[in-house]
Design a protein around this motif. Structure first.
Motif, PDB file in Angstrom:
ATOM      1  N   ILE A   1       4.768   7.702  -1.618  1.00  0.00           N
ATOM      2  CA  ILE A   1       5.366   7.707  -2.854  1.00  0.00           C
ATOM      3  C   ILE A   1       6.535   6.388  -2.870  1.00  0.00           C
ATOM      4  CG2 ILE A   1       5.372  10.202  -3.459  1.00  0.00           C
ATOM      5  CD1 ILE A   1       8.068  10.277  -2.585  1.00  0.00           C
TER       6      ILE A   1
ATOM      7  N   SER B   1       2.139   6.939  -4.982  1.00  0.00           N
ATOM      8  CA  SER B   1       2.491   7.494  -6.490  1.00  0.00           C
ATOM      9  C   SER B   1       4.015   7.047  -6.893  1.00  0.00           C
ATOM     10  CB  SER B   1       2.515   8.795  -6.643  1.00  0.00           C
ATOM     11  OG  SER B   1       1.335   9.361  -6.016  1.00  0.00           O
TER      12      SER B   1
ATOM     13  N   VAL C   1       7.552   7.582  -8.451  1.00  0.00           N
ATOM     14  CA  VAL C   1       8.280   8.549  -8.890  1.00  0.00           C
ATOM     15  C   VAL C   1       9.467   8.221  -9.407  1.00  0.00           C
ATOM     16  CG1 VAL C   1       7.246  10.384  -7.185  1.00  0.00           C
ATOM     17  CG2 VAL C   1       9.322   8.936  -6.479  1.00  0.00           C
TER      18      VAL C   1
END
Lengths: 252, 252
Positions: free
Chosen positions: B168, B220, B222
């Motif tokens: 992330i 990802s 976030v």
């Protein structure tokens, strides 16, 4: 877009005036020009995009363009009552605590606090904290500036605590016990708009007497994970957990 | 009870030898005597209560009394890859990150990192970080000392990232979007024993190019709550949230 917290007296209908250090910041640091926009935060928590209409050396005049409806405030009002720590740790706690959404801070003169904040130092300290929380609020896009309350003794803190819905204190003994109260259970029980008071011991932790007094007065001992955190890390763990719970996990 | 991390070579059957700074600490700072007990941590993560059998000026000899079966390690291995920040912020990140359970740290030379860690400074820096993580591990009762990996560029970090289960990166643009990925959803999906890589930008954040490269390679984006956190606060928020989720909330 740059943000400034503007005192209530400097709002008049659709006009906002920015003065002092912030006017200097707009003028000399940001080198803004007439027609540029900034975000002005009202003490009531609202914020507006404002266009600069005139720049004087110590005053900047702005017109409100659009009220914003975003809020970056935690759904629960969290007050951190921090046992006076050594060195400049209180600075770190108010700066990071503001970024993480704290509502207020109470310096707490604990039994094992080794520093003394006498009246002579107090005024200077409070001014520095006010500057730190204002700058951290602007930087982190808060809607309101956290309040720094006057230093309290244990009995004053217990009196103050009647204004809160839920009261907790991280306690090292609790972290070692198998029957510790889960912070998760307490946070799950919180409802939007409620007030939480978190009382954190100084470097040496709470004395047995303080822990007993707090427990007797409705404070629940909690642990903050199985590791032993330094005093200045405890507030940050608690605030990050509450933010994660309500704002990122959506458990409630 | 005081804790010391003892290198593998200083364990021999039921005997442990503590040398160097730690021997000095036992002798001169703690003023321990023969018959006193301390906790010794083995690099394999196990820990034992040991009794001091003999104290020399630079060596302390101990006998293992009892192996402990407590663990203070996060169920997920979290590696913090931190864009080189200004000043001594990396010190704060490794100290607090260790308290909060980080498994490893990777200094990451980001596009917007303004500091330069040249070879001359590197050795001294790495020694200081090693000292900070060892002391923070002892203080916070960790079972193992986090690893500080060598500084990496973006492409080296992306190569390294193939060793992780979940990747992330907190991204400010994400915090502003209505369709942001929830950190809670990602943490909920983690299973015990998995490896999480968290890549954090420096003060200026990630460049658009870096964000694109990370996304293309399985990271990802976030957000960490709706407030904008300083670079040094991002790692602490992430680690506190993961600790809270698995160790205090018991969501999984």
């Amino acid at each position: 877009m740059q943000r400034y917290f503007v005192p209530e007296t400097d709002w008049d209908n659709m006009n906002v005036t920015i003065q002092g250090d912030d006017a200097h910041h707009i003028n000399r640091v940001m080198r803004s020009k007439e027609g540029d926009s900034v975000i002005c935060n009202h003490p009531n928590g609202k914020a507006a995009i404002c266009e600069i209409s005139e720049i004087e050396s110590s005053k900047v005049y702005l017109k409100i363009q659009e009220w914003l409806d975003t809020s970056a405030e935690l759904p629960v009002e969290v007050t951190i009552s921090q046992g006076l720590p050594k060195g400049d740790k209180f600075d770190l706690i108010v700066q990071k605590g503001t970024e993480l959404g704290a509502h207020s801070f109470i310096p707490f003169n604990a039994e094992r606090s080794v520093v003394v904040w006498d009246d002579k130092k107090m005024d200077k300290k409070m001014k520095r904290f006010a500057k730190i929380v204002k700058e951290a609020s602007e930087q982190s896009h808060r809607n309101r500036i956290p309040r720094i309350m006057p230093m309290m003794t244990l009995s004053e803190l217990i009196e103050e605590s009647s204004n809160y819905d839920v009261k907790i204190f991280p306690y090292e003994e609790e972290a070692r016990s198998d029957h510790h109260k889960s912070l998760g259970k307490i946070v799950k029980g919180l409802e939007a708009g409620q007030k939480l008071l978190v009382c954190i011991g100084p470097e040496g932790g709470f004395s047995a007497n303080e822990a007993e007094e707090l427990t007797k007065n409705g404070f629940s001992p909690v642990r903050l994970g199985p590791r032993i955190l330094r005093t200045e890390t405890a507030a940050l763990y608690t605030l990050a957990s509450i933010s994660y719970h309500f704002e990122e996990l959506g458990c409630n």
